[in-house]
Design a protein around this motif. Sequence first.
Motif, mmCIF file in Angstrom:
data_model
loop_
_atom_site.group_PDB
_atom_site.id
_atom_site.type_symbol
_atom_site.label_atom_id
_atom_site.label_comp_id
_atom_site.label_asym_id
_atom_site.label_seq_id
_atom_site.Cartn_x
_atom_site.Cartn_y
_atom_site.Cartn_z
ATOM 1 N N TYR A 1 0.794 -1.226 0.000
ATOM 2 C CA TYR A 1 0.000 0.000 0.000
ATOM 3 C C TYR A 1 0.832 1.285 0.000
ATOM 4 C CZ TYR A 1 -3.478 -3.458 1.278
ATOM 5 O OH TYR A 1 -4.290 -4.568 1.282
ATOM 6 N N ALA A 2 2.100 1.203 0.400
ATOM 7 C CA ALA A 2 2.932 2.401 0.497
ATOM 8 C C ALA A 2 4.362 2.077 0.082
ATOM 9 C CB ALA A 2 2.918 2.945 1.927
ATOM 10 N N GLU A 3 5.061 3.095 -0.435
ATOM 11 C CA GLU A 3 6.460 2.940 -0.849
ATOM 12 C C GLU A 3 7.361 3.302 0.332
ATOM 13 O OE1 GLU A 3 7.247 5.086 -4.435
ATOM 14 O OE2 GLU A 3 5.541 4.208 -5.500
ATOM 15 N N VAL A 4 7.610 2.318 1.160
ATOM 16 C CA VAL A 4 8.445 2.518 2.346
ATOM 17 C C VAL A 4 9.893 2.281 1.938
ATOM 18 C CG1 VAL A 4 8.861 1.827 4.729
ATOM 19 C CG2 VAL A 4 6.547 1.720 3.783
ATOM 20 N N ALA A 5 10.614 3.372 1.678
ATOM 21 C CA ALA A 5 11.963 3.260 1.117
ATOM 22 C C ALA A 5 12.910 4.215 1.837
ATOM 23 C CB ALA A 5 11.932 3.574 -0.382
ATOM 24 N N GLY A 6 14.222 4.047 1.568
ATOM 25 C CA GLY A 6 15.237 4.944 2.109
ATOM 26 C C GLY A 6 15.268 4.908 3.624
ATOM 27 N N PRO A 7 15.410 6.077 4.266
ATOM 28 C CA PRO A 7 15.445 6.116 5.739
ATOM 29 C C PRO A 7 14.191 5.539 6.381
ATOM 30 C CG PRO A 7 16.180 8.213 4.825
ATOM 31 C CD PRO A 7 15.636 7.413 3.682
ATOM 32 N N ALA B 1 14.004 -1.454 11.758
ATOM 33 C CA ALA B 1 14.534 -1.350 13.121
ATOM 34 C C ALA B 1 13.444 -1.417 14.182
ATOM 35 C CB ALA B 1 15.331 -0.050 13.267
ATOM 36 N N PHE B 2 12.264 -0.865 13.893
ATOM 37 C CA PHE B 2 11.283 -0.646 14.967
ATOM 38 C C PHE B 2 9.915 -1.267 14.734
ATOM 39 C CE2 PHE B 2 14.231 3.027 15.206
ATOM 40 C CZ PHE B 2 14.788 2.729 16.442
ATOM 41 N N TRP B 3 9.680 -1.914 13.612
ATOM 42 C CA TRP B 3 8.406 -2.619 13.410
ATOM 43 C C TRP B 3 8.574 -4.091 13.738
ATOM 44 C CZ3 TRP B 3 6.168 -0.634 8.079
ATOM 45 C CH2 TRP B 3 5.566 0.615 8.289
ATOM 46 N N PRO B 4 7.617 -4.684 14.420
ATOM 47 C CA PRO B 4 6.426 -4.067 15.009
ATOM 48 C C PRO B 4 6.797 -3.160 16.187
ATOM 49 C CG PRO B 4 6.207 -6.480 14.847
ATOM 50 C CD PRO B 4 7.641 -6.145 14.641
ATOM 51 N N GLY B 5 6.027 -2.068 16.342
ATOM 52 C CA GLY B 5 6.305 -1.154 17.429
ATOM 53 C C GLY B 5 5.565 0.157 17.297
ATOM 54 N N PRO B 6 5.792 1.085 18.242
ATOM 55 C CA PRO B 6 5.033 2.344 18.301
ATOM 56 C C PRO B 6 5.555 3.409 17.335
ATOM 57 C CG PRO B 6 6.544 2.259 20.139
ATOM 58 C CD PRO B 6 6.691 0.942 19.416
ATOM 59 N N LEU B 7 5.645 3.061 16.061
ATOM 60 C CA LEU B 7 6.161 3.952 15.025
ATOM 61 C C LEU B 7 5.238 3.917 13.820
ATOM 62 C CD1 LEU B 7 8.430 5.719 13.704
ATOM 63 C CD2 LEU B 7 9.423 3.565 12.900
ATOM 64 N N THR B 8 4.801 5.092 13.376
ATOM 65 C CA THR B 8 4.030 5.246 12.146
ATOM 66 C C THR B 8 4.895 5.960 11.115
ATOM 67 O OG1 THR B 8 1.879 5.297 13.242
ATOM 68 C CG2 THR B 8 2.011 6.370 11.094
ATOM 69 N N LEU B 9 4.878 5.464 9.890
ATOM 70 C CA LEU B 9 5.645 6.063 8.801
ATOM 71 C C LEU B 9 4.693 6.609 7.745
ATOM 72 C CD1 LEU B 9 8.393 3.304 8.449
ATOM 73 C CD2 LEU B 9 8.563 5.500 9.647
ATOM 74 N N VAL B 10 4.973 7.823 7.281
ATOM 75 C CA VAL B 10 4.175 8.452 6.232
ATOM 76 C C VAL B 10 4.973 8.374 4.942
ATOM 77 C CG1 VAL B 10 3.074 10.570 5.430
ATOM 78 C CG2 VAL B 10 3.009 9.969 7.863
ATOM 79 N N ALA B 11 4.473 7.581 4.007
ATOM 80 C CA ALA B 11 5.195 7.293 2.767
ATOM 81 C C ALA B 11 4.260 7.486 1.580
ATOM 82 C CB ALA B 11 5.717 5.861 2.801
ATOM 83 N N PRO B 12 4.819 7.605 0.353
ATOM 84 C CA PRO B 12 3.953 7.746 -0.819
ATOM 85 C C PRO B 12 2.981 6.578 -0.933
ATOM 86 C CG PRO B 12 6.225 8.272 -1.390
ATOM 87 C CD PRO B 12 6.255 7.715 0.005
ATOM 88 N N LEU C 1 -4.645 13.153 0.482
ATOM 89 C CA LEU C 1 -3.199 13.311 0.325
ATOM 90 C C LEU C 1 -2.628 12.196 -0.546
ATOM 91 C CD1 LEU C 1 -2.307 14.140 4.050
ATOM 92 C CD2 LEU C 1 -2.603 15.756 2.167
ATOM 93 N N THR C 2 -1.433 12.422 -1.080
ATOM 94 C CA THR C 2 -0.762 11.410 -1.900
ATOM 95 C C THR C 2 0.104 10.486 -1.046
ATOM 96 O OG1 THR C 2 1.086 12.908 -2.319
ATOM 97 C CG2 THR C 2 -0.729 12.922 -3.910
ATOM 98 N N THR C 3 0.112 10.716 0.261
ATOM 99 C CA THR C 3 0.885 9.887 1.178
ATOM 100 C C THR C 3 -0.055 9.069 2.058
ATOM 101 O OG1 THR C 3 0.996 11.758 2.722
ATOM 102 C CG2 THR C 3 2.888 11.408 1.252
ATOM 103 N N LEU C 4 0.502 8.028 2.663
ATOM 104 C CA LEU C 4 -0.270 7.135 3.522
ATOM 105 C C LEU C 4 0.491 6.923 4.825
ATOM 106 C CD1 LEU C 4 -2.661 5.094 3.855
ATOM 107 C CD2 LEU C 4 -1.120 3.362 2.906
ATOM 108 N N ALA C 5 -0.208 7.031 5.941
ATOM 109 C CA ALA C 5 0.372 6.732 7.245
ATOM 110 C C ALA C 5 0.143 5.257 7.552
ATOM 111 C CB ALA C 5 -0.266 7.606 8.328
ATOM 112 N N VAL C 6 1.247 4.509 7.772
ATOM 113 C CA VAL C 6 1.151 3.067 7.995
ATOM 114 C C VAL C 6 1.900 2.685 9.266
ATOM 115 C CG1 VAL C 6 0.757 2.330 5.620
ATOM 116 C CG2 VAL C 6 3.083 2.729 6.405
ATOM 117 N N VAL D 1 -2.262 20.082 7.875
ATOM 118 C CA VAL D 1 -2.216 18.754 8.466
ATOM 119 C C VAL D 1 -1.716 17.774 7.417
ATOM 120 C CG1 VAL D 1 -3.600 16.903 9.456
ATOM 121 C CG2 VAL D 1 -4.066 19.277 10.078
ATOM 122 N N THR D 2 -0.571 17.130 7.700
ATOM 123 C CA THR D 2 0.009 16.155 6.775
ATOM 124 C C THR D 2 0.025 14.752 7.343
ATOM 125 O OG1 THR D 2 2.224 16.638 7.617
ATOM 126 C CG2 THR D 2 1.479 17.900 5.692
ATOM 127 N N ALA D 3 -0.348 14.610 8.598
ATOM 128 C CA ALA D 3 -0.355 13.306 9.257
ATOM 129 C C ALA D 3 -1.345 13.360 10.412
ATOM 130 C CB ALA D 3 1.047 12.958 9.765
#
Length: 311
Positions: free
Chosen positions: A74-80, A87-98, A112-117, A217-219
């Motif tokens: 569903y999202a392009e989770v790339a780079g940093p 490093a942190f999934w599963p865990g209390p971290l949400t990433l906003v990716a394309p 938005l064109t991004t998705l919080a996952v 609001v972006t997230a």
Amino acid sequence: MMTRVLPPDERGLHLAAAILGDGGLVAFPTETVYGLGANACDGRAVAAIYETKGRPTFNPLIVHLPSLEAADEYAEVAGPLRDLAQAFWPGPLTLVAPRKPGPLSDLVTAGLTTLAVRVPAHGVAQAILSAFDGPVAAPSANPSGRISPTTAQHVLAHLDGKIDAVVDAGPCQVGLESTIIGMEDGAPVLLRPGGLPAEAAEQAIGAKLRVLRPGQVTAPGQLESHYAPVAPMRLNADGPEEGELWLGFGPDEHGGANLSEAGDLREAAANLFGMLHRLDTGRPIAVATVPDIGVGQAINDRLRRAAAPRG
């Protein structure tokens, strides 16, 4: 509608997944707070989240998935961001990716064109996600702008009769929403402090996180007034004034509630929303100073939003 309270056993978890599949709303625990889940591909179900919470439709939702591999659909989770996920999934971290093209309801991303996952670490959340086998949109299970729930009882206090079910698996361990990190101009940016300290994220990627610039609001979780009790709050207080309830931190002589008498920030984070629920009686609340380091940054972020003027 009668809200069913489901036990966290095999039957209860599969029933929760079935309700989600039928377009219903199910509150369930994560390690951070209780989320209000709906099928993220069902526009009517997602719309019901916004309606039930009274949430502004420009405020996007976090999609919960059982693994990084599932999030990749569903999202392009790339780079940093990928380094952080590994490093942190599963865990209390949400990433906003394309966002990738696909069946998700546009309401989830608020246009938005991004998705919080996020991939939650809680065993009950993982079991529901695996049984449902699809993306689940799940903001905190409370009326918009109010104190986030860390127990099933907090959920029922406001949403009983308004949602289909809640899975009761006791109190949440972290007690603060997830940290949200996205990308801006090619660099990782802290969109919301939370249960994962920013310092830990920075160490994992070997770079400082930029701080979000004020603006649109972006997230999720960026509204100025949020997580708020009914009565006003006064922060960084030396003690309660006449008529005020007291929320302390560390050793003090004022009595009342105390986030952590030992001055432990992780204990304070786990206690924050539960104590705000307990103090939410209509009387003003004075809050002691909380150190603005580590998870204390997330605690202070929630306190500032709780004390912000109401629009």
